[in-house]
Design a protein around this motif. Structure first.
Motif, mmCIF file in Angstrom:
data_model
loop_
_atom_site.group_PDB
_atom_site.id
_atom_site.type_symbol
_atom_site.label_atom_id
_atom_site.label_comp_id
_atom_site.label_asym_id
_atom_site.label_seq_id
_atom_site.Cartn_x
_atom_site.Cartn_y
_atom_site.Cartn_z
ATOM 1 N N ASN A 87 -0.023 -10.270 -12.867
ATOM 2 C CA ASN A 87 -1.034 -9.375 -12.441
ATOM 3 C C ASN A 87 -0.456 -7.836 -12.893
ATOM 4 O O ASN A 87 -0.905 -6.986 -12.127
ATOM 5 C CB ASN A 87 -0.976 -9.343 -10.859
ATOM 6 N N ALA A 88 0.086 -7.721 -14.000
ATOM 7 C CA ALA A 88 0.506 -6.311 -14.253
ATOM 8 C C ALA A 88 0.477 -6.335 -15.839
ATOM 9 O O ALA A 88 0.767 -7.354 -16.571
ATOM 10 C CB ALA A 88 1.603 -6.047 -14.071
ATOM 11 N N GLU A 94 -1.805 -5.177 -4.568
ATOM 12 C CA GLU A 94 -2.619 -4.841 -3.297
ATOM 13 C C GLU A 94 -1.606 -4.806 -2.233
ATOM 14 O O GLU A 94 -1.624 -4.561 -1.142
ATOM 15 C CB GLU A 94 -3.665 -5.619 -2.978
ATOM 16 N N ILE A 95 -0.493 -5.582 -2.511
ATOM 17 C CA ILE A 95 0.659 -5.743 -1.586
ATOM 18 C C ILE A 95 2.011 -4.803 -1.869
ATOM 19 O O ILE A 95 2.281 -4.562 -3.187
ATOM 20 C CB ILE A 95 1.172 -7.249 -1.528
ATOM 21 N N ARG A 96 2.410 -4.450 -0.866
ATOM 22 C CA ARG A 96 3.729 -3.702 -0.858
ATOM 23 C C ARG A 96 4.754 -3.960 0.292
ATOM 24 O O ARG A 96 4.293 -4.240 1.541
ATOM 25 C CB ARG A 96 3.514 -2.039 -0.812
ATOM 26 N N LEU A 97 5.837 -4.006 -0.253
ATOM 27 C CA LEU A 97 6.888 -4.336 0.871
ATOM 28 C C LEU A 97 7.713 -3.181 1.229
ATOM 29 O O LEU A 97 7.986 -2.146 0.472
ATOM 30 C CB LEU A 97 8.153 -5.480 0.069
ATOM 31 N N SER A 104 8.451 -1.245 -2.363
ATOM 32 C CA SER A 104 8.169 -1.918 -3.565
ATOM 33 C C SER A 104 6.830 -2.701 -3.719
ATOM 34 O O SER A 104 6.612 -3.157 -2.686
ATOM 35 C CB SER A 104 9.567 -2.871 -3.613
ATOM 36 N N GLU A 105 6.373 -2.486 -5.028
ATOM 37 C CA GLU A 105 5.159 -2.977 -5.160
ATOM 38 C C GLU A 105 5.410 -4.503 -5.667
ATOM 39 O O GLU A 105 6.447 -4.752 -6.134
ATOM 40 C CB GLU A 105 4.430 -2.540 -6.536
ATOM 41 N N VAL A 106 4.374 -5.569 -5.190
ATOM 42 C CA VAL A 106 4.825 -6.977 -5.119
ATOM 43 C C VAL A 106 3.998 -7.519 -6.178
ATOM 44 O O VAL A 106 2.696 -7.449 -6.120
ATOM 45 C CB VAL A 106 4.548 -7.558 -3.748
ATOM 46 N N GLY A 130 11.285 -5.548 -5.658
ATOM 47 C CA GLY A 130 12.692 -4.909 -5.863
ATOM 48 C C GLY A 130 12.541 -4.118 -7.296
ATOM 49 O O GLY A 130 12.086 -4.233 -8.329
ATOM 50 N N ASP A 131 13.286 -2.968 -7.090
ATOM 51 C CA ASP A 131 13.293 -1.915 -8.072
ATOM 52 C C ASP A 131 14.459 -1.799 -8.782
ATOM 53 O O ASP A 131 14.760 -1.547 -9.826
ATOM 54 C CB ASP A 131 12.793 -0.412 -7.548
#
Length: 336
Positions: A87-88, A94-97, A104-106, A130-131
């Motif tokens: 999805n990138a 639309e989800i972030r942790l 961090s974007e999921v 995770g970045d």
């Protein structure tokens, strides 16, 4: 003392009485059964609880992380594993942790085969987050681990999963005659988190067992409210995002979990909820992050000092002290 439970990779229920007649002598009832016992060999490297596995035939290092409700692939490992995001970059996720190091974007990716010891899955989509690179490829979280009861026996380099039925809490610590016990706030398979109430300086505080955190931590807000005395500061703590948190060391008059009591100890303190925030998702209605930050994390230092069994059926955590410091002050400040 009980010497252990027979381990099996087959879906089989074994009478605890039969096992202990072979291996040891402990007072149990014929109604108590422990089955589907599977051992996960583990090692501790850089204060991280790791086990090997495979994704699409490639070896991985998996972090056993009871502090994460979600199992995921660590994003810096995607290239080495030959995976791509689904999805990138067409649109933002639309989800972030939210964790100790920020947000961090999921994203998601498709995996043909996942094997983590006795756990396996084929043809699945997995979250990716995770970045910062940290040598970890996969986070093995509570969505897998909490399906069964789980035992942390780090002195023998193993984590065991099992199913229990008909057991009283006193029959669960099969390895010892004396033990401590604490009530779980909810069954981990329902909450996908292991949470208990502890006492700090006589005040009840909600804590989470977090094997992904190298150290135990208390939130600064709670530390201030229960009168902890700070003695030094200066180090930083990192996590899932690109941020970091300052940590302090504080004197603690009393700590209690179940009937285990520790007097005149020290704990590390950080602003655990600093990066938890309210965000808007396709709406003007503010929604909070899915999980509120606990007031305390019982980290890998606590698990190294204890043998712990977290039982879904009875909603109990039974544990015995194995030796060494319960709360580590000199461990590297790294956490997920």
């Amino acid at each position: 003392m009980c010497t252990g439970i027979k381990e099996s990779r087959r879906p089989l229920f074994l009478s605890v009485v039969g096992l202990l007649l072979m291996l040891a002598t402990c007072p149990v009832s014929t109604a108590c059964q422990i089955g589907n016992v599977a051992a996960i060999p583990v090692e501790i490297d850089r204060n991280e609880l790791l086990t090997p596995g495979q994704i699409d035939g490639r070896p991985i290092r998996a972090l056993i992380d009871t502090g994460s409700s979600l199992s995921m692939i660590w994003r810096p490992a995607l290239g080495r594993l030959g995976l791509r995001l689904l999805n990138a970059p067409r649109r933002r996720p639309e989800i972030r942790l939210y964790g100790l190091g920020g947000e961090s974007e999921v994203y998601t990716t498709y995996v043909e085969e996942l094997h983590i010891q006795n756990f396996s899955a084929t043809g699945i989509r997995l979250p990716v987050a995770g970045d910062l690179p940290n040598g970890i490829d996969f986070i093995f979280g509570e969505d897998f681990l909490s399906r069964q009861s789980v035992e942390f026996d780090l002195r023998h380099h193993v984590v065991r999963t099992m199913e229990t039925a008909g057991c009283t809490p006193s029959e669960l610590p099969y390895w010892a005659k004396t033990y401590s016990m604490a009530d779980l706030i909810a069954a981990p398979r329902d909450a996908q988190a292991i949470r208990v109430d502890v006492l700090l300086n006589g005040h009840s505080v909600r804590a989470q067992l977090d094997s992904g955190s190298s150290i135990s931590l208390v939130s600064k807000e709670v530390a201030d409210s229960v009168g902890l005395h700070y003695v030094r500061s200066g180090r930083r703590l990192v996590g899932i995002g690109r941020g970091s948190l300052e940590i302090w060391v504080a004197d603690v008059q009393t700590f209690g979990l179940g009937d285990e009591k520790i007097n005149n100890t020290q704990l590390q303190v950080a602003e655990l909820g600093k990066y938890q925030k309210i965000q808007t998702i396709r709406s003007r209605i503010p929604v909070a992050a899915p999980l509120s930050a606990p007031a305390m994390l019982l980290g890998l230092d606590f698990l190294r000092a204890h043998r712990v069994l977290v039982d879904n059926a009875t909603r109990k955590m039974v544990f015995t002290y194995e030796g060494g410091p319960v709360f580590e002050l000199d461990a590297p400040a790294e956490s997920n």
